[in-house]
Design a protein around this motif. Sequence first.
Motif, PDB file in Angstrom:
ATOM      1  N   ASP A  61     -17.982  17.982  31.573  1.00  0.00           N
ATOM      2  CA  ASP A  61     -18.557  18.481  32.837  1.00  0.00           C
ATOM      3  C   ASP A  61     -19.988  18.002  33.099  1.00  0.00           C
ATOM      4  O   ASP A  61     -20.654  18.501  34.003  1.00  0.00           O
ATOM      5  N   LYS A  62     -20.477  17.055  32.328  1.00  0.00           N
ATOM      6  CA  LYS A  62     -21.819  16.487  32.543  1.00  0.00           C
ATOM      7  C   LYS A  62     -21.661  15.085  33.123  1.00  0.00           C
ATOM      8  O   LYS A  62     -20.922  14.259  32.586  1.00  0.00           O
ATOM      9  N   VAL A  63     -22.365  14.814  34.224  1.00  0.00           N
ATOM     10  CA  VAL A  63     -22.311  13.495  34.841  1.00  0.00           C
ATOM     11  C   VAL A  63     -23.087  12.512  33.976  1.00  0.00           C
ATOM     12  O   VAL A  63     -24.279  12.683  33.724  1.00  0.00           O
ATOM     13  N   LEU A  64     -22.379  11.464  33.501  1.00  0.00           N
ATOM     14  CA  LEU A  64     -23.028  10.417  32.710  1.00  0.00           C
ATOM     15  C   LEU A  64     -23.457   9.250  33.585  1.00  0.00           C
ATOM     16  O   LEU A  64     -24.522   8.667  33.380  1.00  0.00           O
ATOM     17  N   PHE A  65     -22.593   8.891  34.534  1.00  0.00           N
ATOM     18  CA  PHE A  65     -22.827   7.729  35.400  1.00  0.00           C
ATOM     19  C   PHE A  65     -22.475   8.147  36.828  1.00  0.00           C
ATOM     20  O   PHE A  65     -21.327   8.448  37.123  1.00  0.00           O
ATOM     21  N   SER A  66     -23.471   8.165  37.715  1.00  0.00           N
ATOM     22  CA  SER A  66     -23.266   8.695  39.064  1.00  0.00           C
ATOM     23  C   SER A  66     -23.004   7.626  40.124  1.00  0.00           C
ATOM     24  O   SER A  66     -22.571   7.945  41.221  1.00  0.00           O
ATOM     25  N   GLU A  67     -23.267   6.369  39.803  1.00  0.00           N
ATOM     26  CA  GLU A  67     -23.081   5.290  40.781  1.00  0.00           C
ATOM     27  C   GLU A  67     -22.102   4.253  40.244  1.00  0.00           C
ATOM     28  O   GLU A  67     -22.490   3.141  39.889  1.00  0.00           O
ATOM     29  N   VAL A  68     -20.838   4.631  40.180  1.00  0.00           N
ATOM     30  CA  VAL A  68     -19.807   3.745  39.658  1.00  0.00           C
ATOM     31  C   VAL A  68     -18.930   3.273  40.810  1.00  0.00           C
ATOM     32  O   VAL A  68     -18.405   4.089  41.568  1.00  0.00           O
ATOM     33  N   LYS A  69     -18.815   1.973  40.958  1.00  0.00           N
ATOM     34  CA  LYS A  69     -17.945   1.385  41.980  1.00  0.00           C
ATOM     35  C   LYS A  69     -16.520   1.370  41.446  1.00  0.00           C
ATOM     36  O   LYS A  69     -16.287   1.009  40.292  1.00  0.00           O
ATOM     37  N   LEU A  70     -15.571   1.738  42.284  1.00  0.00           N
ATOM     38  CA  LEU A  70     -14.164   1.747  41.915  1.00  0.00           C
ATOM     39  C   LEU A  70     -13.499   0.475  42.428  1.00  0.00           C
ATOM     40  O   LEU A  70     -13.429   0.246  43.624  1.00  0.00           O
ATOM     41  N   ALA A  71     -13.048  -0.365  41.510  1.00  0.00           N
ATOM     42  CA  ALA A  71     -12.349  -1.612  41.863  1.00  0.00           C
ATOM     43  C   ALA A  71     -10.848  -1.346  41.725  1.00  0.00           C
ATOM     44  O   ALA A  71     -10.292  -1.444  40.638  1.00  0.00           O
ATOM     45  N   ASP A  72     -10.225  -0.981  42.842  1.00  0.00           N
ATOM     46  CA  ASP A  72      -8.812  -0.627  42.809  1.00  0.00           C
ATOM     47  C   ASP A  72      -7.949  -1.547  43.673  1.00  0.00           C
ATOM     48  O   ASP A  72      -6.773  -1.290  43.865  1.00  0.00           O
ATOM     49  N   ARG A  73      -8.540  -2.627  44.142  1.00  0.00           N
ATOM     50  CA  ARG A  73      -7.814  -3.622  44.931  1.00  0.00           C
ATOM     51  C   ARG A  73      -7.980  -4.987  44.281  1.00  0.00           C
ATOM     52  O   ARG A  73      -8.932  -5.222  43.531  1.00  0.00           O
TER      53      ARG A  73
END
Length: 115
Positions: free
Chosen positions: A10-22
Amino acid sequence: MKNCSILKNDKVLFSEVKLADRFITRLVGLLRTAGLSENQGLLLKNCNQVHTFGMKFSIDAIFLSKKGDILHIEQEMKPGKVSPHIKKAYWVLELKSGSCNQHQLEINHCLVVRQ
């Protein structure tokens, strides 16, 4: 590209992660990136192997199961390298080199993706 956060216990480690799903976002990956900050990363969906050809910096690559369990960690992958093929991996999280040590991430820890 969509953004997401990565959490552990429940602790945010990385808040700016881009999701590459395409296809195109997975293909380009971090090639057009000069570097990553402490809270940035790239999360590749449906992925079980990565490479660092054409990259300008080293990364930590975390291979995750579909539910977020850490299956394998490649620390400090230098440019021009290929990771092992991790058969059961569904996600690969690419982070700034040293992130795994900084957050004490280990095999079997569970990470949560929040979109």
